[in-house]
Design an enzyme around this catalytic site. Sequence first.
Site, mmCIF file in Angstrom:
data_model
loop_
_atom_site.group_PDB
_atom_site.id
_atom_site.type_symbol
_atom_site.label_atom_id
_atom_site.label_comp_id
_atom_site.label_asym_id
_atom_site.label_seq_id
_atom_site.Cartn_x
_atom_site.Cartn_y
_atom_site.Cartn_z
ATOM 1 N N HIS A 1 0.723 -1.362 0.018
ATOM 2 C CA HIS A 1 -0.154 -0.059 0.088
ATOM 3 C C HIS A 1 0.604 1.235 -0.049
ATOM 4 O O HIS A 1 0.572 2.018 -1.001
ATOM 5 C CB HIS A 1 -0.955 0.072 1.168
ATOM 6 C CG HIS A 1 -1.868 -0.984 1.415
ATOM 7 N ND1 HIS A 1 -2.871 -1.385 0.731
ATOM 8 C CD2 HIS A 1 -1.842 -2.208 2.230
ATOM 9 C CE1 HIS A 1 -3.496 -2.401 1.064
ATOM 10 N NE2 HIS A 1 -2.774 -3.055 2.062
HETATM 11 O O1 RIB Z 1 -5.188 -0.180 4.629
HETATM 12 C C1 RIB Z 1 -3.779 -0.117 4.339
HETATM 13 C C2 RIB Z 1 -3.077 0.717 5.217
HETATM 14 O O2 RIB Z 1 -3.410 0.704 6.773
HETATM 15 C C3 RIB Z 1 -1.372 0.805 5.196
HETATM 16 O O3 RIB Z 1 -1.013 2.245 5.409
HETATM 17 C C4 RIB Z 1 -1.060 -0.091 6.215
HETATM 18 O O4 RIB Z 1 0.155 0.374 6.764
HETATM 19 C C5 RIB Z 1 -2.214 0.402 7.464
HETATM 20 O O5 RIB Z 1 -1.479 1.644 7.873
#
Ligand code: RIB
Length: 310
Positions: free
Chosen positions: A240
């Site tokens: 992500h």
């Molecule tokens: O949903 C994904 C996010 O939530 C990313 O930033 C992961 O590190 C968590 O913080």
Amino acid sequence: MPRKIIIDTDPGQDDAVAILLALASSELEVLGITCVAGNVPLALTEVNARKVCELAGRADMRVFAGCDRPLMRRLITAEHVHGKTGLDGVALPAPTMPLQSAHAVDFLIDTLRAEPAGSVTLVPIGPLTNIAMAMRKAPDIVGRIAEIVLMGGAYFEVGNITPAAEFNIHVDPEAAEIVFRAGCPLVVMPLDVTHKALTTRPRIEALRALGPVGQVVASWTDFFERFDMEKYGSEGAPLHDPCTIAYLLKPELFTGREINVEIETGSALTLGMTVADWWRVSGRAPNALFMGDMDAEGFFALLTDRLGRL
Ligand code: RIB
Ligand code: CA
């Protein structure tokens, strides 16, 4: 001139890869790293951020601890995804570099006031508590922010921590509402995009072959991906947070549209939902460049090239 950024983060293996990518890229000048409670409590996120900086050979980096809970709610964490330490997968040595004594919120305010207006980009990749708190404490900084490029939210992918909401927004929806309504230039990297940045075997083996840093990253993703592969049946897990840094380096890897995005803060059922007006039916004014697609191969080529420089 390198682009000045501040990364606001809750490491988290994917946050850690985003930090490494930023520190490996000379196009960016990381003015500081501000830590927030999210994936794991603040006491761990700030240690993890310092571990990652030392892994990158950047013990000079200024790391700050910020808010240890959301503005108005109890903290929700994600050890089930990231492990008890938040960086499970490989044991890195305890950091020796110092944690800065200033609060992260004060560092955000002081830096935005000290740097020329419009010269600093904020890159939040965790819950938005620190950013919102800074905006509330010092409203004058809002007009001085060049751009906010954040990981959070979803439209077609809807949610990951609840059926309706993505983790970063769901943990602190009131903070997200403040940020999304602030009026700053806003780029949103939602699950719709990050779910395409999958850590497939060939991609991870290319990273592992890079050497010590690549081996650590591969160990993180070996751990981190087990949850998503079981949940989605996907080949690998979504990386992500590095999508935000990749956007700063090669925006052409991403496509999206300027739309209105509001945050659900009232309904218990859909708390933290990003109500993204993708088809522009609400009549509400656009407030975000909301990404919808990415070139995953191009992203991993960039990531592999840059991590190979550490
Ligand atoms: O949903 C994904 C996010 O939530 C990313 O930033 C992961 O590190 C968590 O913080
Ligand atoms: Ca994160």
